[in-house]
Design a protein around this motif. Structure first.
Motif, PDB file in Angstrom:
ATOM      1  N   UNK A  77       0.828  -1.213   0.000  1.00 59.25           N
ATOM      2  CA  UNK A  77       0.000   0.000   0.000  1.00 59.25           C
ATOM      3  C   UNK A  77       0.861   1.263   0.000  1.00 59.25           C
ATOM      4  N   UNK A  78       0.403   2.304  -0.694  1.00 57.12           N
ATOM      5  CA  UNK A  78       1.175   3.556  -0.701  1.00 57.12           C
ATOM      6  C   UNK A  78       1.151   4.237   0.658  1.00 57.12           C
ATOM      7  N   UNK A 120      -1.748   9.368  -0.597  1.00 59.94           N
ATOM      8  CA  UNK A 120      -2.048   8.996  -1.974  1.00 59.94           C
ATOM      9  C   UNK A 120      -3.479   9.379  -2.341  1.00 59.94           C
ATOM     10  N   UNK A 121      -3.702   9.692  -3.630  1.00 63.50           N
ATOM     11  CA  UNK A 121      -5.041  10.070  -4.102  1.00 63.50           C
ATOM     12  C   UNK A 121      -6.072   8.968  -3.872  1.00 63.50           C
ATOM     13  N   UNK A 142     -14.810  11.572   7.815  1.00 65.93           N
ATOM     14  CA  UNK A 142     -13.630  10.746   7.602  1.00 65.93           C
ATOM     15  C   UNK A 142     -12.409  11.657   7.570  1.00 65.93           C
ATOM     16  N   UNK A 143     -11.510  11.451   8.502  1.00 63.16           N
ATOM     17  CA  UNK A 143     -10.296  12.275   8.595  1.00 63.16           C
ATOM     18  C   UNK A 143      -9.165  11.579   7.833  1.00 63.16           C
ATOM     19  N   UNK A 144      -8.967  12.014   6.601  1.00 66.28           N
ATOM     20  CA  UNK A 144      -7.880  11.511   5.770  1.00 66.28           C
ATOM     21  C   UNK A 144      -6.760  12.543   5.803  1.00 66.28           C
ATOM     22  N   UNK A 145      -5.917  12.442   6.826  1.00 65.44           N
ATOM     23  CA  UNK A 145      -4.830  13.406   7.045  1.00 65.44           C
ATOM     24  C   UNK A 145      -5.390  14.811   7.210  1.00 65.44           C
ATOM     25  N   UNK A 146      -6.380  14.887   8.095  1.00 67.51           N
ATOM     26  CA  UNK A 146      -7.037  16.161   8.383  1.00 67.51           C
ATOM     27  C   UNK A 146      -7.428  16.162   9.855  1.00 67.51           C
TER      28      UNK A 146
END
Length: 571
Positions: free
Chosen positions: A401-402, A406-407, A425-429
């Motif tokens: 996995x990256x 990653x996008x 959803x906290x995607x690096x936030x």
């Protein structure tokens, strides 16, 4: 001259003991016991505080933590790879404290016990019986008529509710006729003897796992939970003693009267000194014939409440495979990844969600060829080997996995938010809730082989989300732990990798500069019996770590119990 040397030796030993006691940092009632056991002079870390023929209380001198362990001769179970010892020890304490509640708990689980008895009878006789058969009714009565077996059954149920259905050696675990051959009853009786003697002699309290000083505060996570009361010298255990076999009752009563004297052994435990070779042979030739808990779950009922009342509820690794969200909570939830393994929707649950590795495969369409519109959003990732594996065999994809910027993760985030519209959803936030800042980092798996790039990503993301505000209390949430220093995974676990440490000094500097009070993770499937939180020192300050893995009995951990204990000022 010899006399002078003897005097000198005595002086040195006394100085050593005095130094040992001074460095112990223990209350006098415990520190004074260090010199009672000669072996403590040569043990730098784990020192004996109390013991009898079969058990001992030791203290880890590095952190003053205490634990009860067997002294090596007594066998917990003749069943190979029997993993329920901690559960059964907890059950023994609960039986001492409130046997009536134990009986109610067992009665509540009667449908599942009957299912286990059906399977147990088949394993022994090859005969298939129904849950309402006379054989099952007789076997169920045998449990209720034998307190030492009833304690074991409670422990098995606690394990069932936390880790899933049991499958191996069910007859030895549930049938009285087979259980008497396992030696567990003898172990339980001696364990009961020891914990009563221990708590009568020393200012200690135990729930069957944790040992604390009596004046210490019981962890907030345990307060109000009926099945997790603590045994102390003040506990009223008379009702339980009246139910136990007479010889065990008499032994425990003698322990109460003579708490500092060695105990007499009236029960017959299984001893390695007598049966060591036979036990080794059984283990060597053992074939488990076990089945994965997920495969068995369909045959058992969830008899526990599904409503969760936690104000800030933390849970991870639910791995929902049947499309149904298994509990309800109307407050605020922190879902720390691996929630879904199937198409699940919940329009009511609210809070924050971080992505685990299983979300990355669960949101993919089952057949991309039938929907051009669905295929379009995933088309940019089709060239990657890890994406092909996510489609075909996800378990092979995890190491590839990256790193989490990653996008692909943003597309997965959008899909998860469609299914959980009130979850962010906290995607690096990050988000601020009730004065606490939560930073969600996308770390689906522990990428040990790419630790350097992973920690560069962690550093970059934390710098961005921490910003200029160094005072606001902050909690970091990720599915896999950030690194070993902020992980609940035991170094003794097969999954533990000693290389997964924080080697980026700039990350430690951020922890020193900002008011980061704790971290939350999942991923490692640590049962609640091993503790859902811990406190560690990292970058010069104590911080909590929470790993609350879902089970029927554990639908989440109340994070407020830890937040309320924190000095939120950051001082």
């Amino acid at each position: 001259m010899a006399s002078d040397k003897s005097k000198e030796l005595i002086i040195r030993e006394n100085q050593s003991l005095s130094s040992m006691k001074a460095e112990a940092g223990l209350p006098a009632a415990l520190a004074d016991r260090l010199e009672l056991y000669p072996e403590n002079k040569r043990r730098p870390v784990n020192k004996t505080l109390f013991r009898n023929d079969y058990f001992q209380l030791t203290c880890n001198m590095r952190d003053n933590s205490m634990s009860i362990s067997s002294r090596g001769d007594i066998v917990y179970s003749a069943i190979p790879y029997d993993t329920a010892r901690n559960y059964i020890q907890r059950a023994a304490i609960q039986y001492l404290l409130h046997p009536e509640e134990v009986r109610r708990y067992i009665d509540m689980h009667k449908p599942n016990i009957e299912q286990y008895l059906v399977l147990s009878i088949f394993q022994v006789t090859g005969k298939r019986v129904s849950k309402d058969s006379p054989e099952v009714a007789q076997a169920y009565r045998a449990i209720l008529e034998n307190p030492l077996l009833e304690i074991q059954i409670l422990g098995r149920l606690l394990q069932h509710d936390e880790t899933g259905p049991l499958s191996a050696n069910l007859a030895g675990k549930f049938l009285f006729s087979e259980n008497v051959k396992t030696g567990i009853a003898g172990y339980v009786s001696e364990y009961l003897n020891f914990v009563v003697q221990l708590t009568q002699a020393l200012p200690l309290t135990t729930d069957g796992k944790n040992i604390q000083l009596l004046e210490s505060t019981i962890p907030a996570a345990l307060e109000g939970e009926e099945m997790y009361k603590q045994l102390t010298y003040e506990s009223d255990i008379a009702p339980a003693l009246d139910l136990l076999p007479q010889e065990i009752k008499q032994t425990i009563e003698r322990s109460i009267l003579h708490a500092t004297q060695p105990m007499l052994t009236n029960n017959q435990p299984l001893l390695r000194s007598a049966y060591g070779k036979e036990l080794s042979d059984v283990r060597r030739n053992y074939v488990a014939h076990s089945v994965e808990p997920q495969e068995l779950k369909q045959y058992f009922e969830n008899v526990l409440p599904t409503e969760n009342m936690n104000i800030i509820n933390v849970v991870s690794d639910m791995h929902i495979t049947d499309g149904r969200f298994p509990f309800s909570n109307t407050h605020y939830n922190i879902l720390a990844g691996d929630i879904i393994d199937s198409d699940v929707t919940n329009e009511k649950i609210k809070g924050i969600y971080v992505l685990g590795n299983h979300e990355l495969a669960a949101v993919l369409p089952k057949n991309l060829e039938t929907s051009n519109e669905e295929w379009e959003k995933w088309q940019p990732f089709a060239k990657y080997e890890w994406f092909k594996l996510l489609m075909e065999n996800p378990d092979d994809a995890w190491p590839l996995l990256p790193v989490g910027d990653h996008d692909y993760y943003e597309v997965v985030k959008e899909e998860v938010e469609k299914r959980f519209p009130k979850m962010q959803v906290l995607n690096n936030s990050s988000i601020i809730h009730e004065g606490i800042r939560y930073i969600g980092l996308t770390i689906p798996v522990a990428l040990v082989q790419r630790k350097k790039s992973l920690q560069k990503f962690i550093l970059k993301s934390l710098k961005k989300e921490l910003g200029e505000d160094k005072e606001i209390p902050t909690i970091i949430v990720s599915h896999a732990p950030l690194f070993n220093e902020l992980s609940r995974l035991s170094p003794r676990s097969k999954s533990y990798n000693k290389a997964y440490v924080c080697s980026e000094s700039a990350i430690e500097q951020l922890f020193e500069q900002y008011n980061i009070i704790g971290a939350i993770h999942g991923h490692h499937h640590i049962p609640a019996a091993f503790g859902r939180y811990g406190v560690v020192e990292f970058a010069g300050k104590e911080r909590f770590i929470v790993c609350s893995i879902y089970s029927d009995m554990n639908t989440g951990f109340e994070l407020m119990s830890l937040i309320n204990q924190q000095d939120l000022s950051g001082r």
